[in-house]
Write an enzyme that holds these catalytic residues in place. Structure first.
Site, PDB file in Angstrom:
ATOM      1  N   ALA A  87       0.798  -1.165   0.231  1.00 17.66           N
ATOM      2  CA  ALA A  87      -0.010  -0.129  -0.228  1.00 17.66           C
ATOM      3  C   ALA A  87       0.968   1.256   0.082  1.00 17.66           C
ATOM      4  O   ALA A  87       2.130   1.285   0.379  1.00 17.66           O
ATOM      5  CB  ALA A  87      -0.795   0.056   1.131  1.00 17.66           C
ATOM      6  N   GLY A 118       0.470  -5.268   0.701  1.00 14.57           N
ATOM      7  CA  GLY A 118      -0.717  -5.218  -0.381  1.00 14.57           C
ATOM      8  C   GLY A 118      -0.126  -5.685  -1.596  1.00 14.57           C
ATOM      9  O   GLY A 118      -1.439  -6.259  -2.348  1.00 14.57           O
ATOM     10  N   GLU A 163      -0.643  -9.292  -1.211  1.00 11.91           N
ATOM     11  CA  GLU A 163      -2.106  -9.543  -1.073  1.00 11.91           C
ATOM     12  C   GLU A 163      -2.726  -9.251  -2.500  1.00 11.91           C
ATOM     13  O   GLU A 163      -3.689 -10.147  -2.895  1.00 11.91           O
ATOM     14  CB  GLU A 163      -2.728  -8.603  -0.222  1.00 11.91           C
ATOM     15  CG  GLU A 163      -2.154  -8.997   1.264  1.00 11.91           C
ATOM     16  CD  GLU A 163      -2.743  -7.613   2.274  1.00 11.91           C
ATOM     17  OE1 GLU A 163      -3.542  -8.336   3.105  1.00 11.91           O
ATOM     18  OE2 GLU A 163      -2.399  -6.674   1.996  1.00 11.91           O
ATOM     19  N   GLU A 221       3.953  -6.032   6.810  1.00 11.24           N
ATOM     20  CA  GLU A 221       3.278  -4.964   7.686  1.00 11.24           C
ATOM     21  C   GLU A 221       3.371  -5.011   9.220  1.00 11.24           C
ATOM     22  O   GLU A 221       3.566  -3.995   9.734  1.00 11.24           O
ATOM     23  CB  GLU A 221       1.911  -5.244   7.446  1.00 11.24           C
ATOM     24  CG  GLU A 221       1.191  -4.939   6.168  1.00 11.24           C
ATOM     25  CD  GLU A 221       1.401  -5.893   4.894  1.00 11.24           C
ATOM     26  OE1 GLU A 221       0.555  -5.936   3.843  1.00 11.24           O
ATOM     27  OE2 GLU A 221       2.302  -6.868   5.304  1.00 11.24           O
TER      28      GLU A 221
HETATM   29  N1  T1G Z   1       4.665   3.295   0.052  1.00 17.89           N
HETATM   30  C1  T1G Z   1       5.086   4.755  -0.078  1.00 17.89           C
HETATM   31  N2  T1G Z   1       6.335   4.646  -0.519  1.00 17.89           N
HETATM   32  C2  T1G Z   1       7.216   3.745  -0.330  1.00 17.89           C
HETATM   33  C3  T1G Z   1       6.770   2.523   0.029  1.00 17.89           C
HETATM   34  C4  T1G Z   1       5.471   2.404   0.107  1.00 17.89           C
HETATM   35  N3  T1G Z   1       4.935   1.074   0.557  1.00 17.89           N
HETATM   36  N4  T1G Z   1       8.043   1.745  -0.244  1.00 17.89           N
HETATM   37  C5  T1G Z   1       8.998   2.465  -0.470  1.00 17.89           C
HETATM   38  N5  T1G Z   1       8.506   3.551  -0.682  1.00 17.89           N
HETATM   39  C6  T1G Z   1       9.355   4.811  -0.930  1.00 17.89           C
HETATM   40  C7  T1G Z   1      10.577   5.099  -0.095  1.00 17.89           C
HETATM   41  O1  T1G Z   1      10.055   5.975   1.203  1.00 17.89           O
HETATM   42  C8  T1G Z   1      11.854   5.736  -0.755  1.00 17.89           C
HETATM   43  O2  T1G Z   1      11.290   6.994  -0.823  1.00 17.89           O
HETATM   44  C9  T1G Z   1      11.484   4.983  -2.078  1.00 17.89           C
HETATM   45  O3  T1G Z   1      10.135   4.470  -2.239  1.00 17.89           O
HETATM   46  C10 T1G Z   1      12.514   3.803  -2.485  1.00 17.89           C
HETATM   47  O4  T1G Z   1      12.402   3.123  -1.213  1.00 17.89           O
HETATM   48  C11 T1G Z   1      -2.896  -3.124   2.928  1.00 17.89           C
HETATM   49  C12 T1G Z   1      -1.399  -2.052   4.913  1.00 17.89           C
HETATM   50  C13 T1G Z   1      10.299  -2.026  -1.624  1.00 17.89           C
HETATM   51  C14 T1G Z   1      12.023  -3.278  -0.280  1.00 17.89           C
HETATM   52  O5  T1G Z   1       6.182  -2.519   4.260  1.00 17.89           O
HETATM   53  O6  T1G Z   1      10.480  -2.201   2.308  1.00 17.89           O
HETATM   54  O7  T1G Z   1       0.678  -2.883   2.185  1.00 17.89           O
HETATM   55  O8  T1G Z   1      13.133   8.449   0.131  1.00 17.89           O
HETATM   56  O9  T1G Z   1      14.716   3.415  -0.274  1.00 17.89           O
HETATM   57  O10 T1G Z   1      15.718   0.267  -0.455  1.00 17.89           O
HETATM   58  O11 T1G Z   1      -1.877  -4.868   3.801  1.00 17.89           O
HETATM   59  O12 T1G Z   1      11.086   0.193   0.164  1.00 17.89           O
HETATM   60  O13 T1G Z   1      13.394   7.977  -2.470  1.00 17.89           O
HETATM   61  O14 T1G Z   1      11.797   9.401  -0.984  1.00 17.89           O
HETATM   62  O15 T1G Z   1      13.259   1.566   0.627  1.00 17.89           O
HETATM   63  O16 T1G Z   1      15.266  -0.238  -2.829  1.00 17.89           O
HETATM   64  C15 T1G Z   1       3.873  -2.746   3.137  1.00 17.89           C
HETATM   65  C16 T1G Z   1       8.092  -0.988   1.931  1.00 17.89           C
HETATM   66  C17 T1G Z   1       2.922  -1.662   3.277  1.00 17.89           C
HETATM   67  C18 T1G Z   1       7.376  -2.231   1.945  1.00 17.89           C
HETATM   68  C19 T1G Z   1      12.688  -1.348  -1.441  1.00 17.89           C
HETATM   69  N6  T1G Z   1       4.780  -2.728   2.250  1.00 17.89           N
HETATM   70  N7  T1G Z   1       9.051  -1.016   1.376  1.00 17.89           N
HETATM   71  O17 T1G Z   1      13.705  -1.075  -0.893  1.00 17.89           O
HETATM   72  O18 T1G Z   1      14.316   1.407  -1.760  1.00 17.89           O
HETATM   73  S1  T1G Z   1       1.658  -1.697   4.353  1.00 17.89           S
HETATM   74  C20 T1G Z   1       6.170  -2.576   2.877  1.00 17.89           C
HETATM   75  C21 T1G Z   1      10.225  -1.251   1.321  1.00 17.89           C
HETATM   76  C22 T1G Z   1       0.286  -2.497   3.330  1.00 17.89           C
HETATM   77  C23 T1G Z   1      -1.576  -3.700   3.232  1.00 17.89           C
HETATM   78  C24 T1G Z   1      -0.608  -3.004   4.190  1.00 17.89           C
HETATM   79  C25 T1G Z   1      11.348  -1.087   0.593  1.00 17.89           C
HETATM   80  C26 T1G Z   1      11.545  -1.992  -0.836  1.00 17.89           C
HETATM   81  P1  T1G Z   1      12.330   8.061  -0.972  1.00 17.89           P
HETATM   82  P2  T1G Z   1      13.662   2.403  -0.524  1.00 17.89           P
HETATM   83  P3  T1G Z   1      15.035   0.112  -1.554  1.00 17.89           P
END
Ligand code: T1G
Length: 676
Positions: free
Chosen positions: A72, A111, A114, A134
């Site tokens: 998400a 998400g 999912e 999450e």
């Molecule tokens: N939403 C918004 N921005 C995101 C994002 C996300 N999910 N993931 C990464 N970014 C931005 C981050 O802030 C950075 O921005 C840029 O992307 C690059 O990220 C309903 C509720 C995918 C493994 O927890 O683990 O889904 O600093 O530096 O090292 O069930 O990002 O450049 O401005 O980390 O290559 C669940 C979170 C969400 C994964 C890539 N998903 N992301 O790593 O790059 S909750 C996560 C990561 C959800 C549902 C629920 C990592 C990555 P900026 P980065 P990276």
């Protein structure tokens, strides 16, 4: 792709491509294809198109860029909802009357996974990673992940994935049935279309209708195995409660149960704190005012001076990343001991399956022991980790200045001393920077990169980048006593000592901190570090409680007695002798003994840390409040579900903190007063 008719339907970040009887729904929302509202809208439109077109026999969902959907859009959390409801879009995909294939590369997370789970089949490239992280955001997979995952991979794997939040490599995901087929690393688009065409006869396979398999007993086992690690956290237990609910409730009721638990977490302070830290960690890597594309200095060979605990740990960080290290000591015996400890550490990790024997030999092969500073002449980066004495450091840097090649970065691992003063004893202060590692340096993630008055921008940026490369969370700190972390730590330790004099006990004060979520309190930490560190060694000179304890031969864990008594397993228990020594010292200081409340302990040991954080920001010794939070979470064990001292300070309320600090006679930072 050589197919005859390609129809373009453009919605902001989702397009569709028709390749004969297959429709590809393509997501393009850089940087990580997060499920922003316009992506959800695009998915809805794209799948409605696919389902309405009878010439389409199967559907492929794929993403452009570096990754499949990484979850998400976290930046949308807490904002007014936009676009279609995510669960509704997912239900539509799952209920499709044509087979839907998710084509996965990079990461399918949260998400994103999912979404892949409502697709009827999943194909992935071998380098892909899949997970529901999450829980690391204080949340749970709130779009059916806790209900569908057990129906695909079984209860055990689902419970583990949800509660731990780890990313699974594609091969492992295939082994547990999460991925149905592995594609060629460079042929995902083609392989996914071929696979979808192959599945037309088989038709759709709604995940919600798949049987649950496995043993629910794993849930209690996971709780027992992680009780210590999950102390104070809500999310791991909520994740397990949802998976458990999937084993006893019909699908739609399970979805409702999940929704309720998800909204509870989403509305709570823990997830707000952990989401704050998600962005804080990424923000910390950015240096204000420096261009993103600033050229960095190449770091191909590293020198480390000192093969003690810090020097050895620092060296391992580079060796583990394949960067050759020359480690220098003064005497052979210390060098051999230091190299021996590095090898022992690697062999211990290998015994736990982290490395193969070949890898250990490979890393040890990159290590060059030396007794000559001259052997560092061609290093790109030299990190000094010698005894914490200004004279010794100045002598070392003076020699390095003469030895090292032009352009080499000269870094000091000092934790307290003035980096500018060290730099001034070289002819190249612009190449000098502080790189303050935390013990054990090969384990602790925090790295304070100390920017000297003359440190060149590319030197600072290079130190930050190499910090990230070796797996550290690097934070820029200005030159001040104790930099960010230790400076704030001392504002906790001093009042803690004073509270002892006024009537509190080490156990009471430490309990307030461990109940707060810290791994240990001020006195447990002092005993771990050693009470005799910095002691003047004159038992007749007793000016502090620490002097009194040292005079009585109580040096902490290292000799089994300090503020606490320790058994052979180093488990501490309150000590009658220590309390008597404290009592006697108080009696000589004529301080009246009184009842001290836990709230007063919070006000006098935690609030001053927040206050000091504001002073550090005022002085420009930290770039932003969230950097201070990163320092305390990755360097000092501040509980991540409290978001760090500055985030927690905001939750407590500046007004409340200022009022308490003034009541306790603490000088309040102007910026904190202004905030109040
Ligand atoms: N939403 C918004 N921005 C995101 C994002 C996300 N999910 N993931 C990464 N970014 C931005 C981050 O802030 C950075 O921005 C840029 O992307 C690059 O990220 C309903 C509720 C995918 C493994 O927890 O683990 O889904 O600093 O530096 O090292 O069930 O990002 O450049 O401005 O980390 O290559 C669940 C979170 C969400 C994964 C890539 N998903 N992301 O790593 O790059 S909750 C996560 C990561 C959800 C549902 C629920 C990592 C990555 P900026 P980065 P990276």
């Amino acid at each position: 792709m050589a197919c005859a008719d390609i129809e373009e339907l453009t919605v902001q970040s989702v397009t569709t491509q028709k390749i004969d009887d297959i429709l590809v729904v393509l997501v393009d929302n850089p940087p990580v294809n997060a499920l922003s509202w316009h992506v959800r809208q695009g998915l809805k439109d794209g799948f409605e198109q696919a389902l309405a077109d009878d010439s389409v026999k199967a559907i492929v969902l794929r993403c452009t860029g570096s990754t499949f959907i990484a979850g998400a859009d976290i930046t949308e959390f807490g904002k007014p909802p936009q676009g279609p409801d995510f669960n509704a879009v997912l239900h539509m995909i799952e209920a499709a009357h044509k087979p839907v294939v998710a084509a996965i590369h990079g990461t399918a997370l949260g998400g994103g996974l999912e979404t892949a789970l409502v697709c009827h089949y999943r194909i992935a490239v071998p380098s892909a990673r899949l997970g529901v992280p999450e829980v690391k955001l204080g949340l749970l997979p709130g779009a059916g992940g806790t209900q569908r995952l057990p129906r695909v991979v079984g209860i055990e794997a689902a419970a583990t994935m949800c509660a731990l939040g780890e990313h699974l490599p594609a091969a492992k995901a295939a082994a547990i049935g999460l991925v149905d087929r592995l594609a060629g690393e460079d042929s995902l688009a083609e392989d996914a279309i071929a696979y979808a065409r192959e599945l037309i006869p088989a038709g759709p396979r709604p995940t919600r209708d798949r049987p649950l398999t496995g043993d629910v007993g794993v849930i209690e086992q996971l709780k027992a195995a992680n009780a210590k690690k999950w102390r104070g956290f809500d999310a791991p237990y909520a994740n397990l409660a949802c998976v458990e609910a999937a084993t006893r409730l019909p699908f739609d009721e399970g979805m409702q149960f999940e929704r309720t638990e998800f909204l509870k977490l989403m509305g709570g302070s823990q997830s707000a704190a952990q989401r704050h830290m998600f962005f804080a960690e990424r923000q910390a890597a950015k240096i204000d005012g420096l261009p993103k594309d600033l050229a960095l200095r190449a770091i191909k060979k590293v020198g480390v001076i000192g093969a003690g605990t810090m020097g050895g740990g620092i060296s391992m960080n580079f060796l583990s990343k394949g960067i050759p290290v020359t480690i220098v000591e003064m005497v052979q015996e210390n060098l051999d001991r230091g190299v021996g400890v590095i090898r022992k550490n690697y062999e211990n990790s290998a015994a736990k399956g982290r490395f193969t024997t070949e890898q250990v030999e490979g890393m040890m092969g990159l290590l060059t022991p030396s007794l000559a500073l001259e052997d560092l002449a061609d290093c790109d980066l030299v990190i000094e980790a010698v005894y914490e004495s200004m004279d010794v450091k100045k002598e070392v840097f003076g020699k390095l200045d003469a030895i090292c090649k032009p352009g080499a970065i000269l870094a000091s691992n000092t934790s307290y001393l003035d980096v500018d003063e060290i730099a001034e004893c070289t002819s190249r202060p612009q190449d000098v920077v502080g790189m303050h590692f935390f013990s054990p340096a090969n384990v602790m993630k925090l790295l304070e990169v100390v920017r000297g008055a003359k440190t060149a921008d590319d030197v600072l940026a290079t130190a930050m980048a190499i910090g990230k490369k070796i797996g550290k969370v690097a934070v820029v700190a200005g030159v001040c006593h104790g930099f960010i972390g230790n400076r704030m730590l001392s504002t906790r330790q001093q009042p803690a000592m004073q509270l002892l004099l006024e009537g509190a006990t080490p156990a009471q004060i430490d309990k307030v901190h461990t109940d707060f979520g810290m791994p240990m309190g001020p006195f447990q930490m002092s005993d771990l570090a050693g009470l005799d560190i910095g002691w003047h060694r004159d038992p007749s000179r007793i000016e502090t409680i620490r002097d009194a304890l040292c005079a009585a031969g109580r040096f902490g864990q290292k000799n089994g007695k300090g503020f606490y008594d320790y058994d052979e397993k180093r488990v501490g228990t309150p000590s009658a002798e220590a309390l008597a020594i404290i009592e006697e010292f108080r009696s000589t200081s004529n301080l009246p003994k009184r009842e001290i409340s836990d709230q007063e302990i919070v006000e006098r040991t935690l609030y001053p840390m927040v206050n000091e954080g504001y002073k550090i920001l005022q002085e420009g010794k930290a770039q932003r409040p969230s950097d201070i939070d990163v320092v305390w979470i990755y360097g000092y064990g501040w509980p991540i579900y409290r978001g760090g001292p500055m985030f927690w300070g905001d939750l407590e309320g500046a007004g409340k903190i200022v009022e308490a600090l003034e009541r306790h006679g603490v000088a309040v930072a102007e910026s904190l007063k202004a905030k109040a």
